[in-house]
Design a protein around this motif. Structure first.
Motif, PDB file in Angstrom:
ATOM      1  N   VAL A   1      33.801  43.008 -31.186  1.00 15.77           N
ATOM      2  CA  VAL A   1      32.496  42.522 -31.830  1.00 15.77           C
ATOM      3  C   VAL A   1      31.426  43.601 -32.351  1.00 15.77           C
ATOM      4  O   VAL A   1      31.530  44.671 -31.820  1.00 15.77           O
ATOM      5  CB  VAL A   1      31.788  41.302 -31.091  1.00 15.77           C
ATOM      6  N   SER A   2      30.853  43.052 -33.910  1.00 12.67           N
ATOM      7  CA  SER A   2      29.825  43.741 -34.517  1.00 12.67           C
ATOM      8  C   SER A   2      28.333  43.356 -34.479  1.00 12.67           C
ATOM      9  O   SER A   2      29.039  42.612 -35.023  1.00 12.67           O
ATOM     10  CB  SER A   2      29.955  44.609 -35.212  1.00 12.67           C
ATOM     11  N   LEU A   3      27.293  43.189 -33.239  1.00 16.33           N
ATOM     12  CA  LEU A   3      26.162  42.283 -32.946  1.00 16.33           C
ATOM     13  C   LEU A   3      25.939  43.017 -33.971  1.00 16.33           C
ATOM     14  O   LEU A   3      25.168  44.012 -34.394  1.00 16.33           O
ATOM     15  CB  LEU A   3      25.711  42.810 -31.604  1.00 16.33           C
ATOM     16  N   ASN A   4      25.147  42.239 -34.576  1.00 16.27           N
ATOM     17  CA  ASN A   4      23.339  42.335 -35.775  1.00 16.27           C
ATOM     18  C   ASN A   4      22.063  41.969 -35.119  1.00 16.27           C
ATOM     19  O   ASN A   4      22.221  40.922 -33.464  1.00 16.27           O
ATOM     20  CB  ASN A   4      24.149  41.759 -36.645  1.00 16.27           C
ATOM     21  N   ASP A   5      20.772  42.423 -35.303  1.00 24.30           N
ATOM     22  CA  ASP A   5      19.556  42.586 -35.252  1.00 24.30           C
ATOM     23  C   ASP A   5      19.722  40.844 -35.427  1.00 24.30           C
ATOM     24  O   ASP A   5      19.515  40.401 -36.095  1.00 24.30           O
ATOM     25  CB  ASP A   5      19.002  43.463 -35.725  1.00 24.30           C
ATOM     26  N   GLY A   6      19.584  40.228 -34.043  1.00 25.99           N
ATOM     27  CA  GLY A   6      18.865  38.825 -34.474  1.00 25.99           C
ATOM     28  C   GLY A   6      19.810  37.911 -33.913  1.00 25.99           C
ATOM     29  O   GLY A   6      19.633  36.673 -33.120  1.00 25.99           O
ATOM     30  N   ASP A   7      20.934  38.186 -34.023  1.00 28.17           N
ATOM     31  CA  ASP A   7      21.826  37.420 -32.556  1.00 28.17           C
ATOM     32  C   ASP A   7      22.153  37.066 -31.847  1.00 28.17           C
ATOM     33  O   ASP A   7      21.041  37.602 -30.600  1.00 28.17           O
ATOM     34  CB  ASP A   7      23.527  38.659 -32.632  1.00 28.17           C
ATOM     35  N   VAL A   8      22.081  36.116 -31.088  1.00 30.67           N
ATOM     36  CA  VAL A   8      22.149  35.875 -29.926  1.00 30.67           C
ATOM     37  C   VAL A   8      23.500  35.792 -28.588  1.00 30.67           C
ATOM     38  O   VAL A   8      24.716  34.776 -29.568  1.00 30.67           O
ATOM     39  CB  VAL A   8      21.178  34.439 -29.784  1.00 30.67           C
ATOM     40  N   LEU A   9      23.340  35.745 -28.033  1.00 29.87           N
ATOM     41  CA  LEU A   9      24.557  36.427 -26.145  1.00 29.87           C
ATOM     42  C   LEU A   9      24.007  34.677 -25.736  1.00 29.87           C
ATOM     43  O   LEU A   9      22.597  34.556 -25.501  1.00 29.87           O
ATOM     44  CB  LEU A   9      24.369  37.023 -25.929  1.00 29.87           C
ATOM     45  N   GLU A  10      25.249  33.606 -25.822  1.00 24.32           N
ATOM     46  CA  GLU A  10      24.965  32.348 -24.584  1.00 24.32           C
ATOM     47  C   GLU A  10      25.812  33.131 -23.266  1.00 24.32           C
ATOM     48  O   GLU A  10      26.672  33.587 -23.388  1.00 24.32           O
ATOM     49  CB  GLU A  10      25.429  31.561 -25.262  1.00 24.32           C
ATOM     50  N   LEU A  11      25.034  33.623 -22.136  1.00 23.86           N
ATOM     51  CA  LEU A  11      25.158  33.494 -20.723  1.00 23.86           C
ATOM     52  C   LEU A  11      26.281  31.831 -20.538  1.00 23.86           C
ATOM     53  O   LEU A  11      25.986  31.301 -21.048  1.00 23.86           O
ATOM     54  CB  LEU A  11      24.178  33.772 -20.078  1.00 23.86           C
ATOM     55  N   GLY A  12      26.758  32.397 -18.846  1.00 24.79           N
ATOM     56  CA  GLY A  12      27.657  30.880 -19.310  1.00 24.79           C
ATOM     57  C   GLY A  12      26.350  30.133 -18.217  1.00 24.79           C
ATOM     58  O   GLY A  12      27.044  28.936 -18.515  1.00 24.79           O
ATOM     59  N   ASP A  13      25.244  30.424 -18.140  1.00 27.63           N
ATOM     60  CA  ASP A  13      24.509  29.154 -17.566  1.00 27.63           C
ATOM     61  C   ASP A  13      23.671  28.864 -18.617  1.00 27.63           C
ATOM     62  O   ASP A  13      22.782  28.220 -18.010  1.00 27.63           O
ATOM     63  CB  ASP A  13      23.733  29.477 -16.229  1.00 27.63           C
ATOM     64  N   GLY A  14      23.966  29.030 -19.597  1.00 26.75           N
ATOM     65  CA  GLY A  14      23.253  28.575 -20.842  1.00 26.75           C
ATOM     66  C   GLY A  14      22.223  29.369 -21.440  1.00 26.75           C
ATOM     67  O   GLY A  14      21.541  28.995 -22.431  1.00 26.75           O
ATOM     68  N   ARG A  15      21.659  30.114 -20.784  1.00 27.67           N
ATOM     69  CA  ARG A  15      20.314  31.350 -21.028  1.00 27.67           C
ATOM     70  C   ARG A  15      20.577  31.911 -22.468  1.00 27.67           C
ATOM     71  O   ARG A  15      21.614  32.584 -22.218  1.00 27.67           O
ATOM     72  CB  ARG A  15      20.279  32.006 -20.152  1.00 27.67           C
ATOM     73  N   LEU A  16      19.699  32.040 -23.191  1.00 30.92           N
ATOM     74  CA  LEU A  16      20.139  32.564 -24.528  1.00 30.92           C
ATOM     75  C   LEU A  16      19.640  34.546 -24.266  1.00 30.92           C
ATOM     76  O   LEU A  16      18.461  33.988 -23.962  1.00 30.92           O
ATOM     77  CB  LEU A  16      19.797  32.450 -25.398  1.00 30.92           C
ATOM     78  N   VAL A  17      20.120  35.306 -25.076  1.00 34.35           N
ATOM     79  CA  VAL A  17      19.560  36.575 -24.811  1.00 34.35           C
ATOM     80  C   VAL A  17      19.923  36.866 -26.586  1.00 34.35           C
ATOM     81  O   VAL A  17      20.590  37.196 -27.539  1.00 34.35           O
ATOM     82  CB  VAL A  17      20.701  37.492 -24.071  1.00 34.35           C
TER      83      VAL A  17
END
Length: 159
Positions: free
Chosen positions: A53-69
């Motif tokens: 993947v090529s992540l962009n500024d502002g993209d959000v990663l979702e963890l398995g427990d639902g938290r967002l980074v």
């Protein structure tokens, strides 16, 4: 054994604003398939995707427990390029397949002494700066220009 959270879902920038943490990454660090990352809050997780993947500024990663980074472009050492003929300078940068952030009065590129020398020889003013880097994506979609996935475009061909 410590359980480390895993992120396998990516939400494009602007689609989610409920992040509980931030992860600042340089341009090069935002390109991977699997990587252990640490938030600015100090805790770690693993981002694990099926493809690079090529992540962009502002993209959000979702963890398995639902938290967002939220991913942010981290400040890094760059060169700010300016001059009277900015389109010509941009052409020379692009001709060398150098990632470039295009702005109205300047161009930002990664710190490269060889490219800096070439640009100075062409009459550019080249200044070292430390800023976040968000260069243009590829002409046939988003992300890094060396990927062959063209995304949505008018360009199509069979392999």
């Amino acid at each position: 054994m410590t359980d480390i959270p895993i992120a396998q879902t990516l939400h494009p920038a602007g689609t989610s604003d409920n992040a509980v943490a931030d992860c600042a990454l340089t341009y090069d660090a935002r390109f991977f398939r699997r990587k252990k990352l640490t938030t600015t809050e100090g805790w770690s997780f693993v981002a694990d995707f099926e493809q690079t993947v090529s992540l962009n500024d502002g993209d959000v990663l979702e963890l398995g427990d639902g938290r967002l980074v939220k991913v942010t472009a981290a400040p890094e050492n760059l060169l700010a390029v300016s001059g009277q003929d900015l389109p010509r300078l941009a052409w020379h940068i692009g001709n060398r397949h150098t990632p470039c952030q295009i702005e109205a009065t300047r161009l930002l590129i990664q710190d490269d002494p060889v490219i800096a020398h070439m640009l100075s020889h062409l009459g550019a003013t080249v200044t070292q700066v430390t800023e976040p880097f968000t260069p243009e994506g590829g002409a046939y979609g988003h992300g890094r220009t060396h990927a062959h996935d063209h995304g949505h475009s008018a360009h199509a061909h069979a392999h």
